[in-house]
Write a protein that holds these residues in place. Structure first.
Motif, PDB file in Angstrom:
ATOM      1  N   ALA A 233      -4.311   8.661  -1.531  1.00 23.00           N
ATOM      2  CA  ALA A 233      -4.176   8.254  -0.273  1.00 23.00           C
ATOM      3  C   ALA A 233      -2.619   9.684   0.104  1.00 23.00           C
ATOM      4  O   ALA A 233      -3.570   8.680   1.563  1.00 23.00           O
ATOM      5  N   HIS A 234      -1.988   9.514   0.139  1.00 24.89           N
ATOM      6  CA  HIS A 234      -0.640  10.432   0.696  1.00 24.89           C
ATOM      7  C   HIS A 234      -1.710  11.860   1.043  1.00 24.89           C
ATOM      8  O   HIS A 234      -1.167  12.095   2.604  1.00 24.89           O
ATOM      9  N   GLU A 235      -2.249  12.208   0.063  1.00 22.69           N
ATOM     10  CA  GLU A 235      -2.637  13.447   0.101  1.00 22.69           C
ATOM     11  C   GLU A 235      -3.949  13.601   1.800  1.00 22.69           C
ATOM     12  O   GLU A 235      -3.610  14.276   2.119  1.00 22.69           O
ATOM     13  N   ILE A 236      -4.560  12.415   1.407  1.00 21.20           N
ATOM     14  CA  ILE A 236      -5.666  12.438   2.601  1.00 21.20           C
ATOM     15  C   ILE A 236      -4.610  11.880   3.842  1.00 21.20           C
ATOM     16  O   ILE A 236      -5.249  13.117   4.992  1.00 21.20           O
ATOM     17  N   ILE A 237      -3.466  11.397   4.514  1.00 19.14           N
ATOM     18  CA  ILE A 237      -2.699  11.387   4.984  1.00 19.14           C
ATOM     19  C   ILE A 237      -2.404  12.395   5.366  1.00 19.14           C
ATOM     20  O   ILE A 237      -2.107  13.000   6.277  1.00 19.14           O
ATOM     21  N   LEU A 238      -1.828  13.313   4.515  1.00 18.09           N
ATOM     22  CA  LEU A 238      -1.138  14.229   5.135  1.00 18.09           C
ATOM     23  C   LEU A 238      -2.118  15.705   5.421  1.00 18.09           C
ATOM     24  O   LEU A 238      -1.489  16.222   6.138  1.00 18.09           O
TER      25      LEU A 238
ATOM     26  N   LEU B 284      -9.379   3.660   4.306  1.00 14.01           N
ATOM     27  CA  LEU B 284      -9.434   4.291   2.910  1.00 14.01           C
ATOM     28  C   LEU B 284     -10.294   3.546   2.067  1.00 14.01           C
ATOM     29  O   LEU B 284     -10.265   1.788   1.918  1.00 14.01           O
ATOM     30  N   ASP B 285     -10.942   4.450   0.875  1.00 15.60           N
ATOM     31  CA  ASP B 285     -11.606   3.717   0.007  1.00 15.60           C
ATOM     32  C   ASP B 285     -10.028   2.671  -1.055  1.00 15.60           C
ATOM     33  O   ASP B 285      -9.025   3.219  -1.258  1.00 15.60           O
ATOM     34  N   GLU B 286     -10.578   1.097  -1.563  1.00 14.79           N
ATOM     35  CA  GLU B 286      -9.619   0.666  -1.407  1.00 14.79           C
ATOM     36  C   GLU B 286      -8.888   1.232  -3.670  1.00 14.79           C
ATOM     37  O   GLU B 286      -8.735   1.240  -3.955  1.00 14.79           O
TER      38      GLU B 286
ATOM     39  N   HIS C 152      -0.796   4.766   9.601  1.00 14.90           N
ATOM     40  CA  HIS C 152      -0.426   3.657   7.542  1.00 14.90           C
ATOM     41  C   HIS C 152      -1.815   3.618   7.439  1.00 14.90           C
ATOM     42  O   HIS C 152      -2.847   3.550   7.590  1.00 14.90           O
ATOM     43  N   PRO C 153      -1.994   3.826   5.998  1.00 18.89           N
ATOM     44  CA  PRO C 153      -2.766   4.122   5.069  1.00 18.89           C
ATOM     45  C   PRO C 153      -3.826   2.201   5.135  1.00 18.89           C
ATOM     46  O   PRO C 153      -2.686   0.988   5.067  1.00 18.89           O
ATOM     47  N   HIS C 154      -4.728   1.890   4.884  1.00 16.70           N
ATOM     48  CA  HIS C 154      -4.993   1.063   4.421  1.00 16.70           C
ATOM     49  C   HIS C 154      -6.102   0.243   4.019  1.00 16.70           C
ATOM     50  O   HIS C 154      -7.370   1.340   4.101  1.00 16.70           O
ATOM     51  N   PRO C 155      -6.284  -0.699   3.312  1.00 21.02           N
ATOM     52  CA  PRO C 155      -7.100  -0.334   2.555  1.00 21.02           C
ATOM     53  C   PRO C 155      -8.732  -1.018   3.055  1.00 21.02           C
ATOM     54  O   PRO C 155      -9.067  -1.778   3.869  1.00 21.02           O
ATOM     55  N   ALA C 156      -9.767  -0.102   3.186  1.00 22.46           N
ATOM     56  CA  ALA C 156     -10.668  -0.679   4.296  1.00 22.46           C
ATOM     57  C   ALA C 156     -11.562  -2.115   3.705  1.00 22.46           C
ATOM     58  O   ALA C 156     -12.203  -2.456   2.420  1.00 22.46           O
TER      59      ALA C 156
END
Length: 336
Positions: free
Chosen positions: A293-298, A284-286, A316-320
Motif C-alpha cells: 500500500a505504501h508503494e502505491i501511495i508513493l 485499496l484492496d484490503e 490516506h490509504p483505505h480498505p475498499a
C-alpha cells in the motif's frame, strides 16, 4: 503482477498522457516548481513597478500641460497601477518563502492579500475620479496641447500593451493571482488611455466639450468593475476555494492510473499563491500488505507531482468496501 510493476507502468502512462495536455497546464496553480515560479513573478513585478512609475510621472506632466480631466483620470489609474505593482512586488517575494514550523502551509496567500490591497486602491481611486467629474460637469473647457497629448498617450498605450503581453506569459507559466491583479490594472489602464484619446479628440475638434468629463466618469465605472474582478480572484484563494472541475478530474485520473486503486474519495484541493495543497483518500484492496500500500501511495504522489510540481500532497490509504468515513462529517465531500 506485483504492485511495484503496476506503479511503474502507471507512471509511464501518466507521463506520456501529460505531454499531450500541455495547453491545459498553463495558467493553473501548482503547475510550476516554486523556485521557477518565483523567478518569473519577481521579474515581471519589478518590470511592472518600473513602467508604472515612468507612466505616472509622464501623465502628471501631461496633466499639468493639458488640464484634461481624462488625463487626470488616466494619471490616477497609473498611480494605482504603480502602488498595486509595488504591493505585488513585495507579495510574490514573501509568498515564495519556504514553510517554517509556525507556518507549515507556507506563505502563498500573501499574493491574495496583495490583491485585496489593490482592490482597496482601485475603489478609492474610482470615487476620487467621480468627485472630479462631478466638479467639472457644467464647467467644460477646451483641452490645451491636445495634439502632443494624444501622441504621448499613444506611446503609453504601446508600453502598456507590451507589459500586458509579458504579464500574460507570466500568468500562463505561474498562475499567479498577484500578477493577474496587476494585469487587470494595466488592461484597464490601456483602455483608459484609449478612452482619454477619444475624449480629448472630441473635446478639441468637435462641439462636444463635455466629452472629456464623460470619459473620466466612464473610467471611474471601469475601475469599480475591475475591483470586482480582482476581489473575486482574491476571495477564492483566501476562502480556500476548490480547484476547477477540470483540474480535480486531472488529479483523480492520475490517482486512478494504478490498477490497485479502486476509488478516489474525499479529494480536497486549495491554492495558495504558487503552492497547491491536495489531500485525498485512496480505496485499496484490503489484501495488500502495508508495504505494498505504501508503494502505491508513493507512485500516486510521483504521478501527481509530475503534473503539479508545487503541490503538497497528503494521501490516506483505505480498505475498499469499508463504509467508515474518517474525520468530521461536516467536511465530508460526498455530495460535491
Amino acid at each position: 503482477m506485483s504492485a511495484n510493476s503496476d506503479i511503474s507502468n502507471a507512471d509511464l502512462t501518466a507521463t506520456t498522457d501529460d505531454r499531450f495536455d500541455q495547453p491545459n497546464r498553463r495558467g493553473r496553480p501548482g503547475r510550476l516548481r516554486p523556485d521557477d515560479s518565483a523567478v518569473i513573478t519577481r521579474r515581471i513585478t519589478a518590470l511592472a513597478v518600473g513602467l508604472g512609475l515612468f507612466m505616472a510621472v509622464g501623465k502628471f506632466v501631461l496633466w499639468g500641460e493639458t488640464g484634461s480631466v481624462g488625463v487626470l483620470a488616466s494619471l490616477v489609474h497609473s498611480m494605482l497601477d504603480m502602488f498595486g505593482a509595488i504591493a505585488s512586488f513585495v507579495a510574490v517575494r514573501f509568498a515564495s518563502r519556504e514553510p517554517n514550523p509556525e507556518y507549515r502551509f507556507g506563505f502563498g496567500k500573501a499574493e491574495s492579500f496583495s490583491a485585496v490591497f489593490q482592490v482597496c486602491l482601485i475603489v478609492v481611486g474610482a470615487f476620487h475620479l467621480l468627485q472630479e467629474v462631478i466638479g467639472h460637469v457644467g464647467h467644460t473647457h477646451a483641452v490645451s496641447q491636445s495634439g502632443p497629448a494624444i501622441m504621448v498617450l499613444m506611446f503609453f498605450i504601446a508600453l502598456t500593451l507590451w507589459l500586458i503581453i509579458a504579464q500574460s506569459w507570466a500568468i500562463r507559466a505561474t498562475g499567479s493571482i498577484a500578477v493577474r491583479g496587476d494585469r487587470a490594472h494595466y488592461i484597464a489602464d490601456l483602455l483608459a488611455n484609449i478612452f482619454v484619446i477619444i475624449g480629448i479628440a472630441l473635446a478639441t475638434y468637435t462641439s462636444l466639450k463635455w466629452a472629456d468629463a464623460v470619459v473620466g466618469g466612464l473610467m471611474a465605472i471601469w475601475l469599480l468593475f475591475t475591483a470586482v474582478q480582482i476581489a473575486r480572484l482574491a476571495w477564492g484563494q483566501l476562502m480556500d476555494r476548490e480547484l476547477n472541475a477540470d483540474e480535480r478530474r486531472s488529479i483523480e485520473r492520475l490517482a486512478m492510473a494504478d490498477n490497485h486503486v479502486r476509488a478516489v474519495t474525499e479529494l480536497r484541493t486549495r491554492a495558495a499563491g504558487p503552492h497547491l495543497h491536495i489531500q485525498m483518500r485512496l480505496d485499496l484492496d484490503e489484501t495488500l500488505s502495508l508495504a505494498e500500500a505504501h508503494e502505491i501511495i508513493l507512485g500516486t504522489e510521483r504521478r501527481i507531482m509530475a503534473a503539479f510540481p508545487a503541490a503538497d500532497i497528503l494521501i490516506h490509504p483505505h480498505p475498499a468496501g469499508c463504509g467508515h468515513a474518517h474525520g468530521n462529517s461536516r467536511f465530508h465531500t460526498s455530495k460535491a
